[in-house]
Design a protein around this motif. Structure first.
Motif: not given
Length: 63
Positions: A30-54
């Motif tokens: 859960e903490e990792l998903i939260e971290a990825i979600t937070h980074v997505t807001l700053y790094a951009g949707w495509p990078r965040g969604m790629s990370a979320m897929g992994v």
């Protein structure tokens, strides 16, 4: 920290390994998903969604 940097940089080829190591070191899924979600807001949707897929694939495979 490593998961956030890899996500922000779009380096998903290394992300699976580091997500696994983070869990081994006590970070919850859960903490990792939260971290990825937070980074997505700053790094951009495509990078965040790629990370979320992994993360989703790794956590689904290791249930």
């Amino acid at each position: 920290m490593t998961v956030a940097v890899l996500t922000a940089g779009g380096n998903t080829e290394q992300l699976g390994h580091h997500l696994g190591r983070a869990v081994e070191n006590g970070v919850t899924r859960e903490e990792l998903i939260e971290a990825i979600t937070h980074v997505t807001l700053y790094a951009g949707w495509p990078r965040g969604m790629s990370a979320m897929g992994v993360a989703t694939q790794l956590f689904t495979d290791n249930k």
